[in-house]
Design an enzyme around this catalytic site. Structure first.
Site, PDB file in Angstrom:
ATOM      1  N   HIS A  44     -14.112 -27.396  33.297  1.00 51.98           N
ATOM      2  CA  HIS A  44     -14.690 -27.176  31.971  1.00 51.98           C
ATOM      3  C   HIS A  44     -14.163 -28.285  31.067  1.00 51.98           C
ATOM      4  O   HIS A  44     -12.977 -28.646  31.124  1.00 51.98           O
ATOM      5  CB  HIS A  44     -14.318 -25.789  31.426  1.00 51.98           C
ATOM      6  CG  HIS A  44     -15.156 -24.691  32.019  1.00 51.98           C
ATOM      7  ND1 HIS A  44     -14.729 -23.383  32.143  1.00 51.98           N
ATOM      8  CD2 HIS A  44     -16.426 -24.717  32.528  1.00 51.98           C
ATOM      9  CE1 HIS A  44     -15.693 -22.659  32.700  1.00 51.98           C
ATOM     10  NE2 HIS A  44     -16.722 -23.442  32.947  1.00 51.98           N
ATOM     11  N   HIS A  82      -4.908 -21.127  24.230  1.00 51.69           N
ATOM     12  CA  HIS A  82      -6.346 -21.215  24.487  1.00 51.69           C
ATOM     13  C   HIS A  82      -7.123 -20.310  23.529  1.00 51.69           C
ATOM     14  O   HIS A  82      -7.965 -19.511  23.923  1.00 51.69           O
ATOM     15  CB  HIS A  82      -6.671 -20.871  25.950  1.00 51.69           C
ATOM     16  CG  HIS A  82      -8.014 -21.387  26.392  1.00 51.69           C
ATOM     17  ND1 HIS A  82      -9.142 -20.591  26.421  1.00 51.69           N
ATOM     18  CD2 HIS A  82      -8.423 -22.610  26.797  1.00 51.69           C
ATOM     19  CE1 HIS A  82     -10.171 -21.307  26.853  1.00 51.69           C
ATOM     20  NE2 HIS A  82      -9.759 -22.535  27.090  1.00 51.69           N
ATOM     21  N   HIS A 133     -11.836 -17.395  37.280  1.00 48.50           N
ATOM     22  CA  HIS A 133     -12.615 -17.972  36.180  1.00 48.50           C
ATOM     23  C   HIS A 133     -14.057 -18.169  36.653  1.00 48.50           C
ATOM     24  O   HIS A 133     -14.367 -17.921  37.823  1.00 48.50           O
ATOM     25  CB  HIS A 133     -11.948 -19.281  35.742  1.00 48.50           C
ATOM     26  CG  HIS A 133     -12.335 -19.742  34.377  1.00 48.50           C
ATOM     27  ND1 HIS A 133     -12.511 -18.900  33.313  1.00 48.50           N
ATOM     28  CD2 HIS A 133     -12.584 -20.996  33.890  1.00 48.50           C
ATOM     29  CE1 HIS A 133     -12.847 -19.604  32.251  1.00 48.50           C
ATOM     30  NE2 HIS A 133     -12.902 -20.878  32.574  1.00 48.50           N
ATOM     31  N   HIS A 155      -9.304 -27.063  35.885  1.00 46.93           N
ATOM     32  CA  HIS A 155     -10.713 -26.861  36.254  1.00 46.93           C
ATOM     33  C   HIS A 155     -11.583 -27.813  35.455  1.00 46.93           C
ATOM     34  O   HIS A 155     -11.100 -28.523  34.575  1.00 46.93           O
ATOM     35  CB  HIS A 155     -11.118 -25.398  36.071  1.00 46.93           C
ATOM     36  CG  HIS A 155     -11.117 -24.895  34.651  1.00 46.93           C
ATOM     37  ND1 HIS A 155      -9.993 -24.879  33.857  1.00 46.93           N
ATOM     38  CD2 HIS A 155     -12.116 -24.375  33.875  1.00 46.93           C
ATOM     39  CE1 HIS A 155     -10.291 -24.364  32.682  1.00 46.93           C
ATOM     40  NE2 HIS A 155     -11.573 -24.060  32.653  1.00 46.93           N
ATOM     41  N   ASP A 175      -7.787 -21.451  32.668  1.00 42.01           N
ATOM     42  CA  ASP A 175      -8.379 -20.232  32.097  1.00 42.01           C
ATOM     43  C   ASP A 175      -8.462 -19.154  33.185  1.00 42.01           C
ATOM     44  O   ASP A 175      -8.747 -19.474  34.332  1.00 42.01           O
ATOM     45  CB  ASP A 175      -9.787 -20.530  31.606  1.00 42.01           C
ATOM     46  CG  ASP A 175      -9.830 -21.576  30.498  1.00 42.01           C
ATOM     47  OD1 ASP A 175      -8.773 -21.938  29.963  1.00 42.01           O
ATOM     48  OD2 ASP A 175     -10.924 -22.045  30.180  1.00 42.01           O
ATOM     49  N   ASP A 220     -13.231 -28.759  28.101  1.00 47.38           N
ATOM     50  CA  ASP A 220     -12.065 -28.670  27.211  1.00 47.38           C
ATOM     51  C   ASP A 220     -10.741 -28.793  27.964  1.00 47.38           C
ATOM     52  O   ASP A 220      -9.671 -28.746  27.361  1.00 47.38           O
ATOM     53  CB  ASP A 220     -12.103 -27.366  26.381  1.00 47.38           C
ATOM     54  CG  ASP A 220     -12.222 -26.114  27.220  1.00 47.38           C
ATOM     55  OD1 ASP A 220     -12.770 -26.183  28.339  1.00 47.38           O
ATOM     56  OD2 ASP A 220     -11.778 -25.045  26.769  1.00 47.38           O
ATOM     57  N   HIS A 221     -10.838 -28.998  29.280  1.00 50.59           N
ATOM     58  CA  HIS A 221      -9.605 -29.176  30.065  1.00 50.59           C
ATOM     59  C   HIS A 221      -9.493 -30.570  30.679  1.00 50.59           C
ATOM     60  O   HIS A 221      -8.472 -30.902  31.261  1.00 50.59           O
ATOM     61  CB  HIS A 221      -9.504 -28.097  31.145  1.00 50.59           C
ATOM     62  CG  HIS A 221      -9.312 -26.731  30.559  1.00 50.59           C
ATOM     63  ND1 HIS A 221      -8.112 -26.062  30.544  1.00 50.59           N
ATOM     64  CD2 HIS A 221     -10.190 -25.931  29.894  1.00 50.59           C
ATOM     65  CE1 HIS A 221      -8.239 -24.910  29.915  1.00 50.59           C
ATOM     66  NE2 HIS A 221      -9.505 -24.802  29.511  1.00 50.59           N
TER      67      HIS A 221
END
Ligand SMILES: [Zn+2]
Length: 323
Positions: free
Chosen positions: A64, A270, A142, A62, A212, A66-67
């Site tokens: 976000h 995570h 999510h 996805h 997530d 941090d990914h």
């Protein structure tokens, strides 16, 4: 037939001195797949001496940061090092435009083609397959559209017991049928069962990546019986409310999902940066499911041929895990 998952990053939200954001290398039958690409991923790849030009497929769960914030840097390095081979990126479809803006601004024309495939799906969907492996996307729950990924070996050809070749005087064509799990029917009406003539199958190995996500029955249907499950455990259950509002899972959730889904082994990851000591999360997951490990940068989870056996190697060559 190797099947390994190496953790490059298992922290949530921001890089810290302890953890990098999400990224992992999945090596199945000597093919290298990158799952998520948080900031610093290419440095981790170098640290663990992986040849990143061997990566031909990248899966982004996805959008976000941090990914995927490490992706433009990784692609840029692949370009600077002269890559010409096509790279396929499975990701939410907005990613193509996001990357284009960055490369346009720096007037970079990549030396290799990228094929983008939308990874956001409504139900379990086959993304990629070859002779021995299938890779599926499936929807996670999510705040933004998000996919999990399932890597699953295909059943191998059946192995014939030698005694039965003699017993039935099997011809070459008949043996091919049996290996392909088809009964042999002879002109005289005799039927030879392929099952009778073959060894029991070794179970196929599989790996599911779930990050997530909030707990979801739909996800549980897909990950049932997987050999190895990576499930996010961003919070301890003492912060259950925070997990609910941010569509994340607690370590209690992760453990109970692993138990409910009868998985072979659970790896939690995570982690919120508020947990300096991950043992509080590991202990909670262990109350629900005893075959649980904590992710850590450099840990490699090797799925063995023996059903359910997992070997954990520390590529940092130190014993640290959930310190
Ligand atoms: Zn997220």
């Amino acid at each position: 037939m190797n099947f390994e998952i190496q953790i490059l990053g298992c922290g949530a939200a921001t890089p810290t001195a302890k953890h990098m954001p999400t990224s992992q290398l999945v090596n199945v039958h000597d093919k290298l797949f990158l799952v998520d690409c948080g900031e610093g991923t290419q440095i981790q790849i170098r640290r663990y001496k992986v040849k990143f030009q061997k990566i031909d497929h990248i899966f982004i769960s996805h959008l976000h940061g941090d990914h995927f914030f490490g992706l433009v840097g990784l692609l840029s390095s692949m370009h600077l090092l002269g890559r010409t081979k096509q790279l396929t990126i499975f990701a939410p479809k907005q990613l193509e435009a996001i990357l284009e803006v960055q490369f346009e601004a720096s007037q970079t024309r990549l030396s290799f083609p990228i094929k983008f495939v939308d990874s956001i799906v409504k139900e379990k969907t086959l993304l990629l397959e070859d002779k021995t492996l299938e890779i599926y996307a499936f929807p996670l729950k999510h705040r933004v559209p998000c996919s999990g990924f399932l890597f699953q070996e295909k059943p191998r050809k059946a192995k014939i017991r030698k005694a039965f070749i003699k017993l039935y005087d099997l011809g070459i064509e008949e043996m091919v049928n049996i290996k392909n799990r088809t009964n042999v029917e002879r002109p005289n009406g005799e039927v030879i069962s392929w099952k009778e003539c073959t060894y029991d199958d070794p179970p196929v190995k599989s790996y599911a990546f779930c990050s997530d996500t909030a707990p979801s029955p739909k996800v549980e249907d897909v990950i049932k019986d997987v050999t190895l499950l990576y499930h996010e455990a961003t919070f301890h259950s003492s912060l259950k409310d925070r997990a609910v509002t941010t569509f994340h899972s607690t370590s209690l959730d992760a453990g109970s999902i692993a138990a409910k889904c009868n998985v072979g082994h659970l790896v939690i990851g995570h982690f919120s940066s508020r947990y300096m000591d991950k043992s509080i999360l590991l202990e909670e997951a262990l109350t629900q499911f005893e075959r649980t490990s904590c992710a850590n940068e450099g840990l490699k989870f090797v799925l063995k041929e023996n059903p359910g056996e997992i070997e954990i190697q520390d590529m940092n060559r130190s014993k640290s895990n959930c310190e």
